[in-house]
Motif scaffolding. Structure first.
Motif, PDB file in Angstrom:
ATOM      1  N   THR A  95       0.695  -1.132  -0.045  1.00 21.71           N
ATOM      2  CA  THR A  95       0.031   0.077   0.013  1.00 21.71           C
ATOM      3  C   THR A  95       0.779   1.007  -0.100  1.00 21.71           C
ATOM      4  OG1 THR A  95      -1.638  -1.240   1.414  1.00 21.71           O
ATOM      5  CG2 THR A  95      -2.131   1.052   1.014  1.00 21.71           C
ATOM      6  N   ARG A  96       2.094   1.110   0.901  1.00 20.99           N
ATOM      7  CA  ARG A  96       2.866   2.398   0.941  1.00 20.99           C
ATOM      8  C   ARG A  96       3.727   2.661  -0.246  1.00 20.99           C
ATOM      9  NH1 ARG A  96       8.064   2.159   1.844  1.00 20.99           N
ATOM     10  NH2 ARG A  96       9.308   3.914   2.249  1.00 20.99           N
ATOM     11  N   LEU A  97       4.077   1.591  -1.086  1.00 20.93           N
ATOM     12  CA  LEU A  97       4.640   1.707  -2.174  1.00 20.93           C
ATOM     13  C   LEU A  97       3.998   2.225  -3.305  1.00 20.93           C
ATOM     14  CD1 LEU A  97       7.121  -1.438  -1.966  1.00 20.93           C
ATOM     15  CD2 LEU A  97       7.915   0.868  -1.840  1.00 20.93           C
ATOM     16  N   ARG A  98       2.905   1.583  -3.458  1.00 17.47           N
ATOM     17  CA  ARG A  98       2.036   2.021  -4.497  1.00 17.47           C
ATOM     18  C   ARG A  98       1.515   3.535  -4.483  1.00 17.47           C
ATOM     19  NH1 ARG A  98      -1.030  -1.798  -8.540  1.00 17.47           N
ATOM     20  NH2 ARG A  98      -2.172  -0.449  -9.667  1.00 17.47           N
ATOM     21  N   ARG A  99       1.324   3.590  -3.030  1.00 14.61           N
ATOM     22  CA  ARG A  99       0.997   5.394  -2.813  1.00 14.61           C
ATOM     23  C   ARG A  99       1.998   6.308  -3.430  1.00 14.61           C
ATOM     24  NH1 ARG A  99       0.959   5.429   2.040  1.00 14.61           N
ATOM     25  NH2 ARG A  99       2.800   6.711   2.460  1.00 14.61           N
ATOM     26  N   LEU A 100       3.270   5.976  -2.971  1.00 11.54           N
ATOM     27  CA  LEU A 100       4.458   6.843  -3.215  1.00 11.54           C
ATOM     28  C   LEU A 100       4.722   6.723  -4.973  1.00 11.54           C
ATOM     29  CD1 LEU A 100       6.489   6.072  -0.488  1.00 11.54           C
ATOM     30  CD2 LEU A 100       6.070   8.129  -0.912  1.00 11.54           C
ATOM     31  N   VAL A 101       4.714   5.469  -5.465  1.00  8.48           N
ATOM     32  CA  VAL A 101       4.975   5.483  -6.838  1.00  8.48           C
ATOM     33  C   VAL A 101       3.899   6.240  -7.735  1.00  8.48           C
ATOM     34  CG1 VAL A 101       5.469   3.766  -8.666  1.00  8.48           C
ATOM     35  CG2 VAL A 101       6.285   3.253  -6.476  1.00  8.48           C
ATOM     36  N   SER A 102       2.616   6.009  -7.101  1.00  4.81           N
ATOM     37  CA  SER A 102       1.520   6.695  -8.004  1.00  4.81           C
ATOM     38  C   SER A 102       1.518   8.293  -7.920  1.00  4.81           C
ATOM     39  CB  SER A 102       0.107   6.154  -7.454  1.00  4.81           C
ATOM     40  OG  SER A 102       0.167   4.820  -7.630  1.00  4.81           O
TER      41      SER A 102
END
Length: 400
Positions: A95-102
């Motif tokens: 969740t954290r990685l996808r939020r940052l990359v997005s």
């Protein structure tokens, strides 16, 4: 013939076996790999969204606690790189990685890439047609996504020849029971690619440019930012996932059109069908045939009880030919309107690069259709031996 992912005849034409599985054993145990095969669209789609299944189990248990042998030490560089990206991790890390990359890899950014994608596709296709054709995979399908992703990441042109071999070697680890040689090759490629990106990321942190690596290096959300390993894992994932899928949709797709000349002419006569045709080509001959999930809790799929600690193999290629969901599923229909294929996955792991893949495919197919009035097969293509990521060795055609 039964399910046999190491049999070249099955790899070349798995759809009859899928039909049998859906009708007779929609959820079945495959002894050679110790996996449960899931064949129906309804079950595959539900499993992709079920949080009792995960791409990894390491967020809830160790290898030993899950009854699994630890990975051999020599694979450590590969798994360090892979698990720093979002593909093989679960919430809350995912969740954290996808939020940052997005925050950096946005739909707006992808749409702004369209003119560059169109230019690159046009240049590649123009040269290809001027030569009278050749290997469409090597000369158009492979250079396009590599060039686009390299430009997007900010990889210098002089280094771009390194990306395709790295990507192919790394993806070899995702086949069923990869050979020891393939494992060592994947580890070497992961090490080399990680080292390269580490140096490039350091340079971009010091001197940011107008590229995705610079954006990822600077992205901050409520004080949180990507670590160096996470930035590298993300870049590798963008190349591998975006590149391999786009190449194989292009090759499999053109081979499908050439075997269905009526649909090819229908598309040529109405290029407004390109978006629906791309979706249909992804459904009809799916590039990613299987996607695996670990069972984190005892679960029932299609009426079959599956225990915690085993792996399910979700058969995307079978799900995309399910007659319960698709009318006349074995017929190619470039204008198909109701097309809930799952080639990009579903749930939290739905492909982040799907918008970019769609742009690349529409522009690539459109460029060749506009530029070459006549496209013919020069020789019968051969399928690669790989089953999970399934594509042709080459696709040699003539153009006039």
């Amino acid at each position: 013939m039964r399910f046999d992912p190491w049999n070249p005849d099955f790899v070349a034409q798995p759809y009859g076996v899928y039909h049998w599985l859906r009708e007779n054993e929609p959820v079945s145990f495959f002894e050679p790999t110790g996996q449960w095969l899931v064949a129906r669209h309804q079950d595959v789609n539900a499993a992709l969204r079920d949080r009792r299944l995960g791409r990894s189990y390491l967020h809830v248990a160790s290898h030993e606690e899950f009854g699994r042998e630890p990975e051999p030490d020599f694979q450590e560089p590969f798994w360090r790189m892979t698990r720093a990206g979002m593909l093989d991790v679960e919430p809350p890390v995912h969740t954290r990685l996808r939020r940052l990359v997005s925050r950096a890899f946005t739909p707006r950014m992808v749409e702004e890439l369209r003119p560059r994608v169109r230019r690159i596709a046009g240049e590649l296709v123009t040269g290809f047609v001027e030569r009278g054709g050749g290997d469409l995979l090597a000369e158009v399908a492979e250079p396009l996504p590599v060039t686009v992703i390299a430009e997007m990441l900010g990889v210098p042109e002089s280094d771009r020849h390194l990306l395709r071999p790295w990507s192919a070697d790394i993806c070899g680890m995702y086949e069923l029971a990869p050979s020891l040689e393939a494992q060592h090759t994947a580890v070497r490629a992961a090490t080399e690619f990680s080292d390269y990106l580490r140096a490039l990321a350091a340079e971009r942190r010091a001197r940011p440019g107008d590229d995705l690596i610079s954006a990822l290096a600077q992205v901050v959300d409520e004080g949180d930012r990507l670590s160096e390993d996470e930035l590298i894992g993300t870049c590798v994932l963008l190349l591998n996932a975006g590149h391999e899928a786009t190449v194989n949709v292009t090759g499999n797709g053109w081979w499908s059109l050439l075997r269905n000349p009526g649909e090819l002419e229908r598309l040529r006569g109405d290029l407004s069908l390109l978006p629906s045709a791309v979706e249909e080509l992804m459904r009809y001959d799916t590039p990613l045939q299987m996607f695996e999930r670990w069972v984190l809790e005892d679960i029932t799929i299609g009426g079959v009880d599956i225990p915690k600690g085993v792996e399910v193999a979700l058969l995307f290629g079978s799900a995309n030919r399910d007659p319960e969901v698709f009318a006349e599923p074995d017929r190619l229909d470039v204008g198909r309107k109701d097309n809930p294929h799952i080639s990009f996955g579903a749930g939290i792991h739905f492909c982040l690069g799907a918008p970019l893949a769609r742009v690349e495919l529409v522009e690539s197919f459109g460029a060749l259709l506009r530029t070459a009035p006549k496209i013919e097969l020069a020789e019968e293509p051969v399928w690669k031996p790989n089953y999970v990521i399934r594509g042709l060795e080459s696709l040699k055609i003539t153009t006039t």
